[in-house]
Enzyme design. Structure first.
Site, short mmCIF file in Angstrom:
data_model
loop_
_atom_site.label_atom_id
_atom_site.label_comp_id
_atom_site.label_asym_id
_atom_site.label_seq_id
_atom_site.Cartn_x
_atom_site.Cartn_y
_atom_site.Cartn_z
N CYS A 162 0.81 -1.23 0.00
CA CYS A 162 0.00 0.00 0.00
C CYS A 162 0.84 1.28 0.00
O CYS A 162 0.34 2.35 -0.33
CB CYS A 162 -0.93 0.00 1.19
N HIS A 302 -5.00 8.34 3.31
CA HIS A 302 -4.93 6.93 2.90
C HIS A 302 -6.36 6.41 2.82
O HIS A 302 -6.73 5.74 1.89
CB HIS A 302 -4.08 6.15 3.90
N GLU A 313 -6.11 7.01 11.35
CA GLU A 313 -5.60 8.10 10.52
C GLU A 313 -6.17 9.44 11.01
O GLU A 313 -5.46 10.45 11.07
CB GLU A 313 -5.93 7.89 9.04
N LYS A 334 -9.91 6.91 -2.64
CA LYS A 334 -10.32 5.50 -2.67
C LYS A 334 -11.83 5.35 -2.62
O LYS A 334 -12.36 4.31 -2.98
CB LYS A 334 -9.67 4.74 -1.52
N HIS A 339 -8.92 0.71 -3.82
CA HIS A 339 -7.54 0.70 -3.36
C HIS A 339 -6.64 0.19 -4.49
O HIS A 339 -6.74 -0.97 -4.88
CB HIS A 339 -7.43 -0.21 -2.13
N PHE A 398 0.44 -2.63 5.19
CA PHE A 398 0.49 -3.80 6.06
C PHE A 398 1.88 -3.92 6.68
O PHE A 398 2.89 -3.68 6.02
CB PHE A 398 0.21 -5.08 5.28
#
Lengths: 413, 403
Positions: A162, A302, A313, A334, A339, A398
């Protein structure tokens, strides 16, 4: 590291292939209109998977793909997106047309998996000779682009899921800033609409399963968000020194002002509730840019639409920006294109540059029910006209990796 | 702000030994990690390989739950990382978490795991593949498999295990990724973004699929004799021997090392890169040597992989920089791919510290007139240059001097 004078770095070319449009123009129009690129999956029969929808690229014309038949064999779907976005970005910049600088490098965010190998695997042998030794390589696109365009600078393939796109830009920024390259092509590409990714992310419980309403599934910061939506596409940027760009009279989208990455060092799958790593990533990027939090006019979050990311976030943004957070628009691309994983950060940074250029904030769509724990201005549902001098883009991955880039208008008033 | 950048810790997982000291002892006592390959690898043309044996990465974990996301590459990586952290004294004298970074270069992670192969096999239909059947079988696949296949998760395990909250970055590359990671680590410290960085490479590609790919890019030696299969710079060289391994360096700003009271192996003064041209290696070495103008390096730890073409090109480049001694590790540990540059740096640290150049043990009749270390050489060593070269001749070089 070979050292040089610190140089200002600007973006002079952009290219994107996304589920809301496969050119910069179409993408921007789609984002401003608040259009969702999410729908039931058509690329494969996904009807028996836990999630049956995704955000597919559907309007990419055949004539934009490479003509070399070998490249059409070697490059898979994600890499073809990358190829097209790179071609657009390089053409847009005009970098290679006139006064070509000697050291142009490539930094790409991507991954090694090849979903198109499943058929081959079912047939028994993954390696069938021919060009398979190139098809299998995760760095095939960087090599192909370097060879096609004669780029002899640093060639780097970042693979951090990501955060890949953002980190590729960050690495490229550093190379140009310190004179290790004259210019860099940087970005990421990905395609996640395949049996492997549908399986892998479903097993992790990370995907939205709103199978009755795909276009409403990606709903970052909404109380009823239930996971992210797999997308596909590519984003590429041309970074060069301000001096070089000015000397050749290039159009400048904006300046890359700062970059940082941090690690949560917390857990593989969870982020810390205090948003510490994400907070430090933004803080350090501001420090790198020499800016106070108040200088930022827009955040491209994000914003994955998972319960955990959007909450932590938000906490991190509030910690970093204090009172200013209440006046700071934050939106998630997104919500419209899902994503794009390895490509996401690069596309979202392009959105930041276009936001500065057009003076329009793109919205977070599907925002219906406020979450008491997510209480910022998410630019809900409709675009907003607003001048922005400097914007910040976040990517979190991740394993707890965070990366932030700050961009700004050249010499803002 | 100018900061000297030191190597203050080394962690090595190699075919000649686990741990930096064992690795160095292996290199300087004539040990070889090359052995006849298992039948599955011999079948695809790799008759001799250099594997890491008697090693489990999980035993190096502080949090055993992390074992759930380890693949072979990550095992080598977390082992080397833990060894480097211990060697650099990060336990008793930690670097502040926000000032410790992790940057690694890894080989591609094998995506075609047994559980996937099984699910695909069960979904095979008439030479094709039934997606619906796959979806059904996939439900029972390993839940964390996606994490196990993401390169950055290996890096993340290192960050969590060693409380590194600073910058994190993962390159996936061909054969220079490990040196690219060290170069990036150096830049992070020089730029003031970190005080110390665990950086290096790990690669575990000894699988039939990967070795077929590797063999197309770097022609493998047809020899089945471990004592003769890898003969860098020898007239009778006939190809490359594939290996696996990992090396992690703790790079650290001199001020930080002094404050922690740790000794340094060496100072890293330059990392450089050159693009894919036949003169790539000459250019990367020339760029690295700009950090020490006018002085040829005392020792070069060459890429020296035993390839007919690759050795010829590297030797021509070495001739231009005129080193006093040239050695290569590949007869002992094979071509460790993404890890090779970092392993070369680990050896370079010991060469500087001990004034000992390990021999190219299989070199009998040199094909080029260079000062190859035919036997172990004891010498006053002030600088060591290392190379990592890609099959397309793109090259990375790094220059170490005495601490």
């Amino acid at each position: 590291m070979e050292s040089g004078e610190r140089r200002r770095v600007v973006v002079t070319g952009v290219g994107a292939v996304t589920p809301v449009g496969s050119t910069i123009g179409k993408m921007w129009a789609g984002l401003v209109a608040g259009r969702s690129g999410v729908d039931y999956i058509r690329l494969i029969d996904a009807s028996t998977f836990p999630t049956t929808f995704g955000a597919e690229v559907r309007d990419l014309d055949e004539d934009r793909l490479p003509v070399d038949p070998a490249l059409r064999i070697v490059l898979d779907r994600k890499n073809l997106f990358g190829w097209v976005a790179a071609a657009d970005a390089l053409a847009d910049s005009g970098l290679l047309a006139d006064r070509r600088p000697p050291r142009v490098g490539v930094a790409l965010g991507t991954e090694s998996r090849r979903p198109d190998f499943l058929e081959q695997l079912a047939g028994g042998d993954l390696y069938a000779g021919g060009l398979d030794h190139l098809r299998y390589s995760p760095f095939v696109l960087a090599g192909a682009l370097a060879s096609h365009y004669g780029l002899t600078g640093p060639q780097l393939t970042v693979s951090t899921a990501c955060t890949s796109g953002t980190q590729a830009v960050g690495v490229a920024f550093q190379k140009v800033r310190w004179g290790l390259a004259d210019a860099m092509l940087a970005g990421g590409c990905d395609s996640l609409i395949d049996p492997l990714m549908l399986t892998g992310f479903s097993l992790l419980g990370a995907l939205s399963t709103r199978n009755d309403a795909p276009a409403r599934a990606s709903r970052p910061f909404d109380l009823h968000r239930d996971g992210f939506v797999l997308g596909e596409g590519a984003g590429m940027l041309v970074l060069e020194s301000l001096d070089h760009a000015r000397a050749r009279g290039a159009r400048i989208y904006g300046e890359v002002l700062g970059y940082a990455s941090t690690s949560n060092a917390y857990r593989i799958t969870d982020s810390p509730p205090d948003g510490q790593g994400a907070y430090l990533s933004m803080r350090h990027a501001l420090d790198d840019a020499g800016l106070e939090p108040e200088a930022i006019g827009y955040i491209n979050a994000h914003g994955t639409s998972t319960q955990q990311n959007d909450k932590s976030e938000t906490v991190a943004i509030k910690r970093c920006f204090g009172d200013h957070a209440r006046h700071l628009p934050v939106s998630s691309t997104k919500s419209m294109m899902g994503h794009l994983v390895n490509a996401g950060g690069a596309v979202e940074l392009i959105v930041c540059l276009l936001t500065i250029g057009h003076g329009v904030l793109t919205p977070t769509i599907n925002y219906e029910t406020p979450d008491p724990e997510c209480d910022l201005d998410y630019v809900p549902n409709v675009a907003r006209r607003q001048a922005v001098d400097r914007a910040l883009s976040n990517s979190f991955g991740f394993g707890g990796i965070n990366a932030t880039v700050v961009v700004g208008r050249i010499d803002p008033s | 702000m100018y900061r000297r950048i030191m190597v203050t810790g080394l962690g090595v997982v190699s075919p000649v030994g686990i741990g930096a000291d064992a690795f160095w002892r292996g290199l300087t006592t004539g040990a070889s990690g090359l052995a006849p390959a298992p039948p599955a690898l011999a079948e695809v043309g790799a008759k001799v390989v250099a594997a890491v044996t008697g090693f489990s990465g999980a035993t190096y974990l502080r949090n055993e739950r992390h074992a759930r996301v380890l693949n072979r590459t990550f095992e080598l990586l977390v082992g080397a990382g833990a060894l480097a952290a211990a060697d650099g004294g990060l336990g008793p004298t930690p670097v502040p978490p926000a000032r410790l970074g992790v940057v690694v270069g890894l080989g591609p992670i094998d995506q075609y795991t047994e559980d996937l192969r099984t699910a695909v096999r069960l979904a095979a239909r008439d030479g094709g593949f039934d997606v619906a059947a796959f979806a059904e079988h996939a439900r029972s696949m390993y839940p964390l498999r996606r994490l196990r296949l993401l390169p950055n998760v290996g890096t993340a395990v290192l960050s969590i295990e060693h409380q590194a909250m600073g910058p994190s970055l993962t390159f996936v590359g061909g054969h220079a990724a490990g040196l690219q990671a060290v170069s990036e680590g150096m830049a992070l410290i020089a730029d003031g973004r970190a005080d110390a960085v665990l950086c290096g490479g790990a690669d575990a590609r000894l699988t039939p699929l990967e070795l077929r790919v590797f063999g197309r890019l770097c022609p493998l030696s047809p020899s089945d004799d471990p004592a003769r299969a890898c003969r860098p710079f020898d007239r009778s060289r006939d190809g490359v021997v594939a290996g696996e391994g990992a090396a992690i360096l703790l790079l650290e700003a001199e001020d930080s090392a002094r404050a922690r009271g740790v000794e340094a192996y060496a100072e890293l003064i330059a990392c450089a890169f050159a693009g894919p041209t036949e003169g790539g290696c000459a250019e990367s070495m020339r760029r690295a040597l700009r950090a020490a103008p006018g002085t040829p390096p005392d020792v070069v730890v060459a890429h020296g992989d035993g390839g007919v073409q690759s050795d010829r090109l590297e030797a021509a480049a070495l001739d231009l920089v005129a080193p006093r001694h040239v050695t290569t590790l590949q007869p002992a540990i094979g071509h460790t791919m993404s890890a090779c540059g970092a392993l070369n740096l680990a050896a370079a640290c010991f060469i500087l510290a001990d004034g000992l150049v390990p021999p190219i043990r299989t070199l009998e009749s040199p094909d080029m007139p260079l000062p190859f270390a035919l036997h172990q050489v004891r010498a006053e060593v002030g600088s060591v240059l290392v190379n990592a070269i890609e099959p397309d001749h793109a090259a990375d070089s790094a220059l170490l001097v005495r601490a």
